[in-house]
Design a protein around this motif. Sequence first.
Motif, PDB file in Angstrom:
ATOM      1  N   HIS A 254       0.819  -1.215   0.000  1.00  0.00           N
ATOM      2  CA  HIS A 254       0.000   0.000   0.000  1.00  0.00           C
ATOM      3  C   HIS A 254       0.854   1.268   0.000  1.00  0.00           C
ATOM      4  N   GLN A 255       2.054   1.168   0.521  1.00  0.00           N
ATOM      5  CA  GLN A 255       2.916   2.348   0.617  1.00  0.00           C
ATOM      6  C   GLN A 255       3.623   2.672  -0.697  1.00  0.00           C
ATOM      7  N   THR A 256       3.639   1.699  -1.603  1.00  0.00           N
ATOM      8  CA  THR A 256       4.416   1.899  -2.828  1.00  0.00           C
ATOM      9  C   THR A 256       3.646   1.649  -4.128  1.00  0.00           C
TER      10      THR A 256
ATOM     11  N   HIS B  40       0.768 -10.069   4.997  1.00  0.00           N
ATOM     12  CA  HIS B  40      -0.141  -9.014   5.477  1.00  0.00           C
ATOM     13  C   HIS B  40       0.675  -7.863   6.048  1.00  0.00           C
ATOM     14  N   HIS B  41       0.615  -6.716   5.371  1.00  0.00           N
ATOM     15  CA  HIS B  41       1.294  -5.529   5.893  1.00  0.00           C
ATOM     16  C   HIS B  41       0.235  -4.423   6.045  1.00  0.00           C
ATOM     17  N   PHE B  42      -0.483  -4.473   7.137  1.00  0.00           N
ATOM     18  CA  PHE B  42      -1.466  -3.467   7.581  1.00  0.00           C
ATOM     19  C   PHE B  42      -2.784  -3.409   6.813  1.00  0.00           C
TER      20      PHE B  42
ATOM     21  N   ILE C 260       2.595 -12.031   9.101  1.00  0.00           N
ATOM     22  CA  ILE C 260       1.930 -10.766   9.438  1.00  0.00           C
ATOM     23  C   ILE C 260       2.978  -9.761   9.904  1.00  0.00           C
ATOM     24  N   ASN C 261       2.905  -8.567   9.337  1.00  0.00           N
ATOM     25  CA  ASN C 261       3.795  -7.491   9.753  1.00  0.00           C
ATOM     26  C   ASN C 261       3.183  -6.735  10.934  1.00  0.00           C
ATOM     27  N   GLU C 262       3.919  -6.635  12.011  1.00  0.00           N
ATOM     28  CA  GLU C 262       3.560  -5.797  13.157  1.00  0.00           C
ATOM     29  C   GLU C 262       2.092  -5.900  13.586  1.00  0.00           C
ATOM     30  N   PRO C 263       1.686  -7.110  14.015  1.00  0.00           N
ATOM     31  CA  PRO C 263       0.310  -7.239  14.522  1.00  0.00           C
ATOM     32  C   PRO C 263       0.025  -6.228  15.630  1.00  0.00           C
TER      33      PRO C 263
ATOM     34  N   ALA D 295      12.670  -1.911  14.657  1.00  0.00           N
ATOM     35  CA  ALA D 295      12.785  -0.914  15.721  1.00  0.00           C
ATOM     36  C   ALA D 295      13.234   0.411  15.135  1.00  0.00           C
ATOM     37  N   TYR D 296      12.677   1.459  15.675  1.00  0.00           N
ATOM     38  CA  TYR D 296      12.951   2.809  15.171  1.00  0.00           C
ATOM     39  C   TYR D 296      13.354   3.786  16.276  1.00  0.00           C
ATOM     40  N   SER D 297      12.763   3.609  17.489  1.00  0.00           N
ATOM     41  CA  SER D 297      12.939   4.670  18.484  1.00  0.00           C
ATOM     42  C   SER D 297      12.803   4.127  19.907  1.00  0.00           C
TER      43      SER D 297
ATOM     44  N   THR E 126      14.193  -6.911  10.208  1.00  0.00           N
ATOM     45  CA  THR E 126      13.400  -6.838   8.970  1.00  0.00           C
ATOM     46  C   THR E 126      12.991  -5.400   8.642  1.00  0.00           C
ATOM     47  N   GLU E 127      13.165  -4.494   9.616  1.00  0.00           N
ATOM     48  CA  GLU E 127      12.983  -3.053   9.358  1.00  0.00           C
ATOM     49  C   GLU E 127      13.789  -2.255  10.365  1.00  0.00           C
ATOM     50  N   ASN E 128      14.407  -1.189   9.867  1.00  0.00           N
ATOM     51  CA  ASN E 128      15.050  -0.188  10.708  1.00  0.00           C
ATOM     52  C   ASN E 128      15.356   0.976   9.775  1.00  0.00           C
TER      53      ASN E 128
ATOM     54  N   HIS F  83      16.815  -2.540   5.473  1.00  0.00           N
ATOM     55  CA  HIS F  83      16.572  -1.131   5.771  1.00  0.00           C
ATOM     56  C   HIS F  83      15.176  -0.717   5.315  1.00  0.00           C
ATOM     57  N   TRP F  84      14.467   0.010   6.179  1.00  0.00           N
ATOM     58  CA  TRP F  84      13.222   0.658   5.796  1.00  0.00           C
ATOM     59  C   TRP F  84      13.549   2.090   5.469  1.00  0.00           C
ATOM     60  N   SER F  85      13.486   2.467   4.213  1.00  0.00           N
ATOM     61  CA  SER F  85      12.859   1.765   3.127  1.00  0.00           C
ATOM     62  C   SER F  85      13.705   1.948   1.865  1.00  0.00           C
TER      63      SER F  85
ATOM     64  N   PHE G 138       4.556   6.218   0.952  1.00  0.00           N
ATOM     65  CA  PHE G 138       3.370   6.676   1.697  1.00  0.00           C
ATOM     66  C   PHE G 138       3.474   6.238   3.161  1.00  0.00           C
ATOM     67  N   GLU G 139       3.726   7.184   4.036  1.00  0.00           N
ATOM     68  CA  GLU G 139       3.923   6.863   5.445  1.00  0.00           C
ATOM     69  C   GLU G 139       2.567   6.941   6.189  1.00  0.00           C
ATOM     70  N   TRP G 140       1.617   6.145   5.743  1.00  0.00           N
ATOM     71  CA  TRP G 140       0.321   5.962   6.412  1.00  0.00           C
ATOM     72  C   TRP G 140      -0.371   7.290   6.744  1.00  0.00           C
ATOM     73  N   ASN G 141      -0.776   7.480   7.983  1.00  0.00           N
ATOM     74  CA  ASN G 141      -1.537   8.709   8.313  1.00  0.00           C
ATOM     75  C   ASN G 141      -0.700   9.984   8.148  1.00  0.00           C
TER      76      ASN G 141
HETATM   77  C1  BGC Z   1       5.939  -0.215   9.361  1.00  0.00           C
HETATM   78  C2  BGC Z   1       6.117   0.519   8.044  1.00  0.00           C
HETATM   79  C3  BGC Z   1       6.339   1.999   8.314  1.00  0.00           C
HETATM   80  C4  BGC Z   1       7.600   2.140   9.139  1.00  0.00           C
HETATM   81  C5  BGC Z   1       8.033   3.571   9.411  1.00  0.00           C
HETATM   82  C6  BGC Z   1       6.860   0.240  10.455  1.00  0.00           C
HETATM   83  O1  BGC Z   1       6.162   0.291  11.629  1.00  0.00           O
HETATM   84  O2  BGC Z   1       5.999  -1.599   9.158  1.00  0.00           O
HETATM   85  O3  BGC Z   1       4.992   0.282   7.239  1.00  0.00           O
HETATM   86  O4  BGC Z   1       6.397   2.747   7.154  1.00  0.00           O
HETATM   87  O5  BGC Z   1       7.407   1.509  10.363  1.00  0.00           O
HETATM   88  O6  BGC Z   1       7.144   4.232  10.233  1.00  0.00           O
END
Ligand code: BGC
Length: 392
Positions: A18-20, A112-114, A156-159, A253-255, A304-306, A342-344, A349-352
């Motif tokens: 959905h983001q791409t 499933h990614h959201f 499933i991504n990030e339930p 993990a991001y923060s 799988t994401e950072n 690496h994300w991304s 499209f960063e969702w909301n």
């Molecule tokens: C999500 C991605 C999102 C990223 C950056 C993750 O929680 O899987 O869809 O874009 O974080 O916020």
Amino acid sequence: MTIDFPPGFVWGTSTASHQTEGGNWNNDWWEFEHRADSGCREPSGDAVDHFHRYPDDIRMLRDLGFRAYRFSIEWSRIEPEDNEWSRAALDHYRRMLACCHEFDVTPVVTFHHFTTPRWLAARGGWTDPAIVDRFARFCERSVNAFGDLIGMGCTINEPNVVSVLGYISSDFPPGARDFEGYAKVNENMIAAHRKSYDVIKAGPGDFPLGLTLSMSDWWAPEGAEDRLERTRFGHEGQFCAAAKGDDYFGVQAYSRTRLDEQGMPTGPEPGVELLDMGYEYWPQGLEVSIRYAAEKTGIPLYVTENGIGTTDDAQRIRYTTEALEGVGRCLADGLDVRGYFHWSLMDNFEWNQGYVPQFGLVAVDRETQARTAKPSAYWLGEIARQNKLTQP
Ligand code: BGC
């Protein structure tokens, strides 16, 4: 200082449909983006037109130095109405997987990614236990159509993000504030993971399968340790427990998340660098999350994401260096971390938050869709090629 990563360590980038892809009008997110009261900044529209441009994008990531690509398949395209299946959509993803192989890139498929098809969201989405069988049926169709080409899978991504942001903070669809709904979503997501895991494993192909989780460096004031542990169990621990016995576990993990004495989020600490996402610059979060996941799951791990949403590409390099140093310390302590995604790959499209946060190694012109690799893309691609991080 140099960090040598173990032989066979996987370097990749991640995206989600959905983001791409663009034009995903048949899922719950599209509906939410267009709802006046949802708080979404802007609709996804054409996104970055990855649906049509994937061959160039996959070639681009390979040319940069990455040998793995994590992307998601879009349920609402494959099953546009209850039990109606799109052969064309299944063929599309088969072609995408074949394209990865053509460029010698390992395809990592997220089922499933959201996003959830509209017809299913209208029936209660993830709060209705009937979704467990429906998700398994969708996975079965998909794996029968292209499982032989999958290199690695994620059910499933990030339930935990679907449940918290959809049912507590109301930032994601359905935009509810409903604690009971939140608990049901967690329960159904765990059941769906378990059931789809068996279904996918029984299908064509033979690849490592797991789930991916949104994780954080949790902090609470002294005296609130019990609350912190309880909150962390709700967000992370219960999913780590549900993943025991899987082939791998995906750390994302991001923060950092700061709590008060009551266990409620308090927001950033004054003085700590703030990012466009509204949270702290906190690359340390990755190491903490890897250590927690290793302890709680006991299975091999992949990051799988950072990544970081920033318009300052030098900050992205600084953040990623610090995050990778954390991975290096985990490896030195003998933890079984097998790859880093690496994300991304591209700004998307960063969702909301719409198109404002820029997580991409590659910039995308929103008018022309032209791709331009940022310095960070060449920098990380070279690390991937060398399997080694050398500090300046
Ligand atoms: C999500 C991605 C999102 C990223 C950056 C993750 O929680 O899987 O869809 O874009 O974080 O916020």
